[in-house]
Design a protein around this motif. Structure first.
Motif, PDB file in Angstrom:
ATOM      1  N   TRP A 127      36.742  55.634  18.136  1.00  0.00           N
ATOM      2  CA  TRP A 127      36.406  54.513  19.027  1.00  0.00           C
ATOM      3  C   TRP A 127      36.760  54.899  20.458  1.00  0.00           C
ATOM      4  CZ3 TRP A 127      33.622  50.427  19.717  1.00  0.00           C
ATOM      5  CH2 TRP A 127      33.945  49.542  20.743  1.00  0.00           C
ATOM      6  N   SER A 128      38.025  54.861  20.821  1.00  0.00           N
ATOM      7  CA  SER A 128      38.512  55.290  22.132  1.00  0.00           C
ATOM      8  C   SER A 128      40.021  55.093  22.141  1.00  0.00           C
ATOM      9  CB  SER A 128      37.862  54.495  23.276  1.00  0.00           C
ATOM     10  OG  SER A 128      38.395  53.195  23.344  1.00  0.00           O
ATOM     11  N   LYS A 129      40.645  55.279  23.290  1.00  0.00           N
ATOM     12  CA  LYS A 129      42.083  55.045  23.385  1.00  0.00           C
ATOM     13  C   LYS A 129      42.386  53.569  23.614  1.00  0.00           C
ATOM     14  CE  LYS A 129      43.299  59.664  24.622  1.00  0.00           C
ATOM     15  NZ  LYS A 129      44.502  60.394  24.597  1.00  0.00           N
ATOM     16  N   ASN A 130      41.380  52.805  23.986  1.00  0.00           N
ATOM     17  CA  ASN A 130      41.546  51.364  24.197  1.00  0.00           C
ATOM     18  C   ASN A 130      41.489  50.619  22.862  1.00  0.00           C
ATOM     19  OD1 ASN A 130      41.556  51.843  26.961  1.00  0.00           O
ATOM     20  ND2 ASN A 130      39.320  51.650  27.075  1.00  0.00           N
ATOM     21  N   THR A 131      42.151  49.475  22.806  1.00  0.00           N
ATOM     22  CA  THR A 131      42.169  48.666  21.596  1.00  0.00           C
ATOM     23  C   THR A 131      40.748  48.171  21.307  1.00  0.00           C
ATOM     24  OG1 THR A 131      44.398  47.926  22.130  1.00  0.00           O
ATOM     25  CG2 THR A 131      43.188  46.649  20.485  1.00  0.00           C
ATOM     26  N   PRO A 132      40.248  48.370  20.083  1.00  0.00           N
ATOM     27  CA  PRO A 132      38.884  47.934  19.760  1.00  0.00           C
ATOM     28  C   PRO A 132      38.810  46.413  19.595  1.00  0.00           C
ATOM     29  CG  PRO A 132      39.910  48.930  17.847  1.00  0.00           C
ATOM     30  CD  PRO A 132      40.867  49.091  18.978  1.00  0.00           C
ATOM     31  N   PRO A 133      37.613  45.866  19.786  1.00  0.00           N
ATOM     32  CA  PRO A 133      37.463  44.404  19.568  1.00  0.00           C
ATOM     33  C   PRO A 133      37.543  44.069  18.086  1.00  0.00           C
ATOM     34  CG  PRO A 133      35.349  45.426  20.106  1.00  0.00           C
ATOM     35  CD  PRO A 133      36.393  46.489  20.227  1.00  0.00           C
ATOM     36  N   LYS A 134      37.652  42.776  17.809  1.00  0.00           N
ATOM     37  CA  LYS A 134      37.696  42.317  16.420  1.00  0.00           C
ATOM     38  C   LYS A 134      36.310  42.453  15.795  1.00  0.00           C
ATOM     39  CE  LYS A 134      41.362  38.999  17.254  1.00  0.00           C
ATOM     40  NZ  LYS A 134      41.783  37.598  17.213  1.00  0.00           N
ATOM     41  N   GLN A 136      29.218  38.103   2.615  1.00  0.00           N
ATOM     42  CA  GLN A 136      29.905  37.884   3.883  1.00  0.00           C
ATOM     43  C   GLN A 136      30.973  38.948   4.136  1.00  0.00           C
ATOM     44  OE1 GLN A 136      29.145  35.595   6.222  1.00  0.00           O
ATOM     45  NE2 GLN A 136      30.694  36.521   7.514  1.00  0.00           N
ATOM     46  N   PRO A 137      30.787  39.779   5.195  1.00  0.00           N
ATOM     47  CA  PRO A 137      31.864  40.696   5.562  1.00  0.00           C
ATOM     48  C   PRO A 137      33.003  39.927   6.228  1.00  0.00           C
ATOM     49  CG  PRO A 137      30.025  40.920   7.078  1.00  0.00           C
ATOM     50  CD  PRO A 137      29.604  39.931   6.031  1.00  0.00           C
ATOM     51  N   SER A 138      34.198  40.485   6.178  1.00  0.00           N
ATOM     52  CA  SER A 138      35.336  39.789   6.790  1.00  0.00           C
ATOM     53  C   SER A 138      35.432  40.140   8.265  1.00  0.00           C
ATOM     54  CB  SER A 138      36.628  40.148   6.065  1.00  0.00           C
ATOM     55  OG  SER A 138      36.825  41.541   6.096  1.00  0.00           O
ATOM     56  N   GLY A 139      35.978  39.221   9.032  1.00  0.00           N
ATOM     57  CA  GLY A 139      36.106  39.400  10.469  1.00  0.00           C
ATOM     58  C   GLY A 139      37.525  39.724  10.871  1.00  0.00           C
ATOM     59  N   ASP A 140      37.838  39.451  12.128  1.00  0.00           N
ATOM     60  CA  ASP A 140      39.164  39.700  12.690  1.00  0.00           C
ATOM     61  C   ASP A 140      39.474  41.197  12.569  1.00  0.00           C
ATOM     62  OD1 ASP A 140      41.273  38.735  14.116  1.00  0.00           O
ATOM     63  OD2 ASP A 140      42.446  38.148  12.367  1.00  0.00           O
ATOM     64  N   TYR A 141      40.577  41.574  11.928  1.00  0.00           N
ATOM     65  CA  TYR A 141      40.881  42.989  11.708  1.00  0.00           C
ATOM     66  C   TYR A 141      40.920  43.323  10.219  1.00  0.00           C
ATOM     67  CZ  TYR A 141      41.918  43.342  16.661  1.00  0.00           C
ATOM     68  OH  TYR A 141      41.805  43.339  18.022  1.00  0.00           O
ATOM     69  N   ALA A 142      40.335  42.470   9.377  1.00  0.00           N
ATOM     70  CA  ALA A 142      40.311  42.708   7.930  1.00  0.00           C
ATOM     71  C   ALA A 142      39.357  43.851   7.605  1.00  0.00           C
ATOM     72  CB  ALA A 142      39.891  41.446   7.198  1.00  0.00           C
ATOM     73  N   GLU A 143      39.550  44.502   6.445  1.00  0.00           N
ATOM     74  CA  GLU A 143      38.837  45.726   6.115  1.00  0.00           C
ATOM     75  C   GLU A 143      37.481  45.534   5.447  1.00  0.00           C
ATOM     76  OE1 GLU A 143      41.183  48.452   3.844  1.00  0.00           O
ATOM     77  OE2 GLU A 143      42.788  48.522   5.315  1.00  0.00           O
ATOM     78  N   LYS A 144      37.251  44.466   4.742  1.00  0.00           N
ATOM     79  CA  LYS A 144      36.070  44.326   3.881  1.00  0.00           C
ATOM     80  C   LYS A 144      34.755  44.403   4.664  1.00  0.00           C
ATOM     81  CE  LYS A 144      33.687  40.920   1.070  1.00  0.00           C
ATOM     82  NZ  LYS A 144      33.681  39.528   0.668  1.00  0.00           N
ATOM     83  N   TYR A 165      26.127  46.249   9.725  1.00  0.00           N
ATOM     84  CA  TYR A 165      25.891  45.924  11.134  1.00  0.00           C
ATOM     85  C   TYR A 165      26.347  44.518  11.484  1.00  0.00           C
ATOM     86  CZ  TYR A 165      23.732  50.308  12.153  1.00  0.00           C
ATOM     87  OH  TYR A 165      23.538  51.633  12.352  1.00  0.00           O
ATOM     88  N   GLU A 166      26.290  43.620  10.510  1.00  0.00           N
ATOM     89  CA  GLU A 166      26.825  42.275  10.749  1.00  0.00           C
ATOM     90  C   GLU A 166      28.324  42.355  11.003  1.00  0.00           C
ATOM     91  OE1 GLU A 166      27.382  38.070   8.354  1.00  0.00           O
ATOM     92  OE2 GLU A 166      25.731  39.387   7.768  1.00  0.00           O
ATOM     93  N   LYS A 167      29.031  43.169  10.228  1.00  0.00           N
ATOM     94  CA  LYS A 167      30.481  43.325  10.411  1.00  0.00           C
ATOM     95  C   LYS A 167      30.791  43.936  11.774  1.00  0.00           C
ATOM     96  CE  LYS A 167      34.764  45.045   8.536  1.00  0.00           C
ATOM     97  NZ  LYS A 167      35.503  43.799   8.491  1.00  0.00           N
ATOM     98  N   PHE A 168      30.032  44.949  12.181  1.00  0.00           N
ATOM     99  CA  PHE A 168      30.283  45.618  13.461  1.00  0.00           C
ATOM    100  C   PHE A 168      30.127  44.658  14.634  1.00  0.00           C
ATOM    101  CE2 PHE A 168      28.493  49.713  11.405  1.00  0.00           C
ATOM    102  CZ  PHE A 168      29.636  49.838  10.646  1.00  0.00           C
ATOM    103  N   GLY A 169      29.195  43.745  14.527  1.00  0.00           N
ATOM    104  CA  GLY A 169      28.970  42.798  15.614  1.00  0.00           C
ATOM    105  C   GLY A 169      28.266  43.452  16.791  1.00  0.00           C
TER     106      GLY A 169
END
Length: 198
Positions: free
Chosen positions: A188-195, A128-136, A84-88
């Motif tokens: 998610w949707s057709k829109n670009t997901p947030p980081k 620590q999960p990774s942010g931005d568009y990283a996978e971890k 849940y921390e990673k999801f934001g």
């Protein structure tokens, strides 16, 4: 002071001051006799605590009062909170239900299997999960060898017609972390997901 006179004064002052001085204000406590109970204290429950000087802290903290969590429970709780921390705050509420019902039980099963197969190891989860568009999301690692055992990741995939999906998967040390073991997908949707972490 007579109780009816006191109540009349309280009501008239409250009306004249347009509620600025309320019946629970400290001014009215001075008008009460010491034998009369406070109206504010009448609803409160009386609690009495006692502590003997001979009591030791071990006597006060019984195992029944504070249940201890097993290693497995601690790992699973940490895994859920790091996910849940990673999801934001932007992604989490949207995918929470599907993650809890479809993906996390599979993560749970993989962690439990790993724990039972590696009984001699001391396992822990990265913090620590990774942010931005990283996978971890998080990694389960062996504390003594200081090596990863399982890596849980989520990848954002854009499918041409359908839109964006989150692909949850894991990698194991057995195959050198090269193979993807799919846990499931969430739309998610057709829109670009947030980081991540946003």
């Amino acid at each position: 002071m007579k109780q009816w006179l006191q109540r009349f004064m309280i009501a008239s002052v409250a009306v004249l001051t347009l509620g600025a001085i309320t019946p629970s204000h400290e001014i009215w406590l001075n008008f009460q006799d010491k034998d009369e109970p406070n109206e504010t204290d009448s609803t409160a429950q009386e609690r009495h605590y006692s502590l003997d000087l001979g009591d030791s802290p071990k006597d006060l903290l019984t195992p029944h009062a504070y249940p201890t969590l097993s290693e497995e429970d601690l790992l699973l709780d940490t895994a859920r909170s790091l996910s849940y921390e990673k999801f934001g705050e932007r992604i989490g509420p949207v995918i929470q239900n599907e993650f809890d019902t479809e993906i996390f039980p599979r993560i749970e099963a993989v962690i439990q299997t790993t724990l039972h197969n590696a009984s001699e190891r001391r396992l822990a989860i990265t913090e620590q999960p990774s942010g931005d568009y990283a996978e971890k999301i998080f990694h389960v690692y062996d504390k003594t060898a200081e090596q990863d055992v399982i890596r849980f990741h989520v990848r954002t995939e854009k499918r041409p017609i359908d839109g964006y999906f989150y692909n949850f998967h894991y990698h194991t040390a057995k195959d050198g972390f090269s193979a993807h073991h799919t846990l499931g997908d969430i739309y998610w949707s057709k829109n670009t997901p947030p980081k991540w972490l946003s």
